[in-house]
Motif scaffolding. Structure first.
Motif, PDB file in Angstrom:
ATOM      1  N   ILE A 232      -5.964  13.118  10.759  1.00  0.00           N
ATOM      2  CA  ILE A 232      -5.983  12.256   9.581  1.00  0.00           C
ATOM      3  C   ILE A 232      -5.337  10.909   9.906  1.00  0.00           C
ATOM      4  O   ILE A 232      -5.857   9.846   9.576  1.00  0.00           O
ATOM      5  N   PHE A 235      -7.411   8.843  12.026  1.00  0.00           N
ATOM      6  CA  PHE A 235      -8.514   8.299  11.237  1.00  0.00           C
ATOM      7  C   PHE A 235      -8.063   7.077  10.438  1.00  0.00           C
ATOM      8  O   PHE A 235      -8.756   6.066  10.392  1.00  0.00           O
ATOM      9  N   VAL A 239      -9.655   3.377  10.671  1.00  0.00           N
ATOM     10  CA  VAL A 239     -10.147   2.619   9.521  1.00  0.00           C
ATOM     11  C   VAL A 239      -9.385   1.314   9.387  1.00  0.00           C
ATOM     12  O   VAL A 239      -9.953   0.267   9.096  1.00  0.00           O
ATOM     13  N   VAL A 274       3.128  10.901   3.199  1.00  0.00           N
ATOM     14  CA  VAL A 274       2.609  10.230   2.007  1.00  0.00           C
ATOM     15  C   VAL A 274       2.308   8.783   2.356  1.00  0.00           C
ATOM     16  O   VAL A 274       1.290   8.221   1.964  1.00  0.00           O
ATOM     17  N   PHE A 277      -0.997   8.037   3.910  1.00  0.00           N
ATOM     18  CA  PHE A 277      -2.105   8.128   2.958  1.00  0.00           C
ATOM     19  C   PHE A 277      -2.138   6.916   2.028  1.00  0.00           C
ATOM     20  O   PHE A 277      -3.203   6.367   1.757  1.00  0.00           O
ATOM     21  N   VAL A 278      -0.961   6.521   1.542  1.00  0.00           N
ATOM     22  CA  VAL A 278      -0.900   5.360   0.652  1.00  0.00           C
ATOM     23  C   VAL A 278      -1.423   4.134   1.388  1.00  0.00           C
ATOM     24  O   VAL A 278      -2.199   3.335   0.854  1.00  0.00           O
ATOM     25  N   LEU A 280      -3.562   4.075   3.774  1.00  0.00           N
ATOM     26  CA  LEU A 280      -5.016   4.190   3.879  1.00  0.00           C
ATOM     27  C   LEU A 280      -5.688   3.711   2.601  1.00  0.00           C
ATOM     28  O   LEU A 280      -6.644   2.925   2.637  1.00  0.00           O
ATOM     29  N   VAL A 281      -5.156   4.185   1.455  1.00  0.00           N
ATOM     30  CA  VAL A 281      -5.765   3.809   0.183  1.00  0.00           C
ATOM     31  C   VAL A 281      -5.698   2.294   0.004  1.00  0.00           C
ATOM     32  O   VAL A 281      -6.680   1.650  -0.365  1.00  0.00           O
ATOM     33  N   LEU A 284      -8.222   0.476   2.171  1.00  0.00           N
ATOM     34  CA  LEU A 284      -9.597   0.622   1.723  1.00  0.00           C
ATOM     35  C   LEU A 284      -9.869  -0.191   0.470  1.00  0.00           C
ATOM     36  O   LEU A 284     -10.992  -0.610   0.230  1.00  0.00           O
ATOM     37  N   ILE A 285      -8.826  -0.405  -0.326  1.00  0.00           N
ATOM     38  CA  ILE A 285      -9.040  -1.212  -1.521  1.00  0.00           C
ATOM     39  C   ILE A 285      -9.153  -2.687  -1.160  1.00  0.00           C
ATOM     40  O   ILE A 285     -10.054  -3.382  -1.608  1.00  0.00           O
ATOM     41  N   PHE A 286      -8.213  -3.159  -0.323  1.00  0.00           N
ATOM     42  CA  PHE A 286      -8.152  -4.599  -0.119  1.00  0.00           C
ATOM     43  C   PHE A 286      -8.967  -5.100   1.064  1.00  0.00           C
ATOM     44  O   PHE A 286      -9.407  -6.232   1.084  1.00  0.00           O
ATOM     45  N   PRO A 288     -11.752  -3.148   3.085  1.00  0.00           N
ATOM     46  CA  PRO A 288     -12.456  -1.929   3.483  1.00  0.00           C
ATOM     47  C   PRO A 288     -13.033  -2.006   4.893  1.00  0.00           C
ATOM     48  O   PRO A 288     -13.249  -0.978   5.525  1.00  0.00           O
TER      49      PRO A 288
END
Lengths: 300, 410
Positions: A232, A235, A239, A274, A277-278, A280-281, A284-286, A288
């Motif tokens: 993960i 990955f 990304v 955590v 993961f945060v 990553l999010v 992907l939002i700002f 991608p």
């Protein structure tokens, strides 16, 4: 300042290992547009194979350097073989299928490989011997960077250089770039696409195996589950750098390694996972497409 | 459907199988054969395993190639005929002579079940029904809207923890929290939905997976809020107009409650599926761009899918907390999400009957085949891969609503 350097180098080491795993993700994604969910498992199988070979050879009383080389070799060979077989079974029949199918198949493969190792070996953590001896010339700076870290950094650099050479200057590398750009067109001009995909899986698995052996010997223990979280994070790194781009994967891994290292060093270590993961999010939002990725508009 | 195999081909097939079995024997050698005990320094050689792998892969590889060839012929035939063949399950579901007796038998079986079988069996049945509900909820997100959600368990956790915590702090009862839990889960669905609106399939899977893990890790680490890994105990069972129920009666009560809720879920999901929004989901799944150009609001449609899918998980979570009376973060790992995903995929994405069948198979089979329970996850993995390769539609494939033209005689 020493503490800062320690964290900096810790992050660098961490990042280099993520990079070895992230390369596999990014190469496979670049060529077949599939997130190989089971890539982390290949890394785990590499580490397990190395541990088994090391244990057997140690009991036979072999020389340590020889053991190290044979174990790393076995890990690379077996991981590549698993990667190759996995592609043939779980992904090749799904080339024309919707992407959701291939992704679910990949999750299934990951589940299968984890439980295969769990049942055939053990669910306990196994101690992994430290393969890399402490070098004498490292004495003066040993409090900042240890020999294992140095070996990890050097190995990663060598792998990166070799990989870049392979992709830029060899025939198969050219075929890989062509396939990544346009699979149908590559096939038209005579590129054996199936072979290119197999080779990609093999190379990606081999680098993951190297990462597996290095990190297992650095951390000192393994179990069947290590592939999941490492996969993960790698990955996330891929990304972050821009999936499909090889320099991007390296850069993304280093950035993730450093941020994790400084975050746990200065703020808190409870939420280490955590954090990834945060992160990553947020990416992907700002952004991608990642740091080095080019954003592509969808063609209709 | 039998494919004729000629003699030279047979020899060729045998050779291929033999090579495959050699390859797998090589592949599994270190992990299946050698087991090392590093503490006591003993190597265990398990040569028998190598033999089993050899035999097993010989047979499986022959079977594999046969199935692949059959599948390709099937595709070929549909292309030639121009009509897709109707599968057995579709024929059965379309036939009233089958569906009506089946419905009656199921109803009677469901009604008498808790009185005929033990409490233990009834509990397993409740679990299966909870999975039916989870499966139907996830079916909205994955099956209809085509958004692969790997963090579905987070909403289940939201439901369970909202009952446990609201009850612990404020003494709220089951029925009050059932609504609140569903609402909270829907809210979390929207919270997750917003950032991932722009993402396509595979990124979405990873982000939702991350979201599920974030929720679990928070529940595990934030002791002041969720009591950490030790969990919350003594959660009351649902009450029935203030009557005191013993464990047996309470279980039967929960069972019928679950039956009612499942029926309600089936009703709502069925109505949704054939509604405007349901068809918008299917359109979104098939082609986002085309769907938008037809004037469907992508943002609203996707958020609705996340919110409505999550609501059922919230309900199921509240029932789960009330049923087990104890919850901790260990019940809400990523594997639970994958379990539910298996239910949906095995049953047939987008098909209500399929999801129900899938849930019963995946929950009841491992329960009754206890001796195989170690191999459960291994089997799940295999099922996911096999289903995707050979039968991507699941056990009960959905029939898309189509307009049929009938030629009239002139």
């Amino acid at each position: 300042m020493d503490y800062f350097f320690e964290l900096f180098l810790g992050g660098l080491t961490r990042g280099s290992i993520y990079a070895l795993i992230a390369l596999g993700y990014t190469m496979v994604y670049g060529i077949v547009q599939l997130i190989n969910f089971a890539h982390g498992e290949i890394y785990m199988i590499g580490a397990f194979t190395a541990l088994i070979v090391i244990s057997v050879l140690t009991m036979l009383g072999w020389n340590q350097i020889a053991i190290l080389l044979i174990a790393a070799g076995a890990a690379v060979v077996y991981s590549s073989a698993y990667g190759y077989t996995m592609e043939k079974i779980a992904y090749k029949p799904l080339r024309q299928a919707p992407r959701l199918s291939a992704l679910i198949s990949a999750i299934g493969m990951s589940l299968f490989l984890q439980n295969y190792v769990l049942l055939a070996q053990t669910s306990d953590f196994l101690p992994f011997p430290a393969l890399i001896p402490d070098f004498e010339f490292m004495e003066p700076i040993a409090h900042i960077i240890g020999s294992p870290e140095l070996v990890i950094l050097i190995t990663t650099t060598i792998v990166m250089v070799l990989l870049t050479f392979l992709i830029k200057f060899t025939k198969i590398g050219k075929a890989m770039r062509a396939t990544a750009q346009d699979r149908d067109m590559a096939q038209l001009v005579g590129v054996d696409v199936n072979r290119v995909i197999s080779v990609t899986f093999i190379i990606g698995s081999a680098t993951a195996a190297i990462g597996g052996v290095l990190i297992a010997s650095h951390i000192g223990q393994i179990n069947f589950y290590i592939g999941f979280i490492a996969g993960i994070k790698a990955f996330v790194a891929a990304v972050l750098g821009g999936i499909g781009s090889i320099p991007g994967a390296v850069l993304g891994s280093l950035v993730l390694g450093w941020t994790e290292s400084f975050f746990t060093g200065y703020i808190s270590s409870d939420y280490e996972d955590v954090f990834a993961f945060v992160f990553l999010v947020l990416i992907l939002i700002f952004r991608p497409a990642g740091i080095l990725g080019r954003s592509t508009s969808e063609k209709v | 459907m039998w494919i004729e195999i000629e003699t030279p081909m047979l020899a060729n097939e045998l050779k291929k199988s033999f090579l495959a079995s050699l390859w797998f024997m090589f592949l599994t050698f270190p992990i299946m054969v050698i087991r090392v005990n590093t503490v006591e320094k003993i190597i265990q050689w398990r040569w028998a395993n190598l033999f089993f792998v050899g035999i097993g892969s010989f047979i499986l590889s022959a079977l594999w190639r046969y199935l692949i060839r059959r599948k390709e012929q099937g595709i070929h035939r549909t292309e030639v005929d121009g009509i897709a063949r109707v599968t057995l399950s579709q024929r059965l579901l379309g036939d009233r002579r089958f569906t009506i007796p089946a419905l009656i038998i199921t109803t009677i079986a469901a009604l008498v079940f808790p009185f005929v079988f033990s409490i233990y069996q009834t509990n397993i049945m409740i679990t299966a029904l909870i999975y039916v509900m989870l499966g139907l909820g996830l079916n909205i997100v994955v099956g209809l809207a085509g958004l692969l959600d790997l963090g579905y368990v987070a909403f289940y956790a939201v439901g369970a923890y909202s009952y446990a915590l609201l009850n612990y702090h404020f003494g709220l009862g089951f029925w009050t929290v059932l609504g609140i839990g569903g609402g909270l889960a829907a809210m979390f669905g929207i919270i997750l939905g917003f950032p991932v609106l722009r993402l396509r399939g595979d990124y979405l899977a990873i982000v939702t997976l991350g979201f599920g893990e974030i929720i679990r890790l928070i529940l595990e680490n934030w002791n002041a809020f969720s009591f950490g890994p030790s969990g919350i105990a003594n959660i009351p069972r649902p009450g029935l107009f203030g009557i005191d129920l013993d464990i047996e009666q309470a279980t039967i009560y929960v069972y019928f409650l679950m039956i009612a809720m499942t029926l309600f879920t089936i009703f709502v999901v069925n109505r949704l599926q054939n509604s405007r929004i349901g068809r918008a989901w299917i359109a979104l799944r098939e082609d986002e761009v085309a769907c938008q150009s037809m004037g469907i609001d992508k943002r609203k449609t996707k958020l609705m899918a996340f919110a409505l899918g999550a609501t059922w998980a919230g309900f199921a979570g509240v029932v789960f907390a009330a049923k087990t009376t104890f919850i901790n973060p260990a019940s809400f790992t990523i594997w639970e999400s994958i379990n539910v995903l298996c239910v949906v995929v095995l049953g047939g994405m987008g098909s209500i009957v399929g999801v129900i069948v899938g849930a019963f198979i995946l929950i009841l089979l491992p329960e009754y085949l206890r001796f195989l329970s170690e191999y459960r996850m291994l089997a799940f993995g295999t099922v996911l891969v096999m289903m995707m390769v050979f039968r991507p539609g699941g056990i009960v494939e959905t029939v898309r609503r189509t307009y049929q033209y009938k030629e009239t005689d002139h």
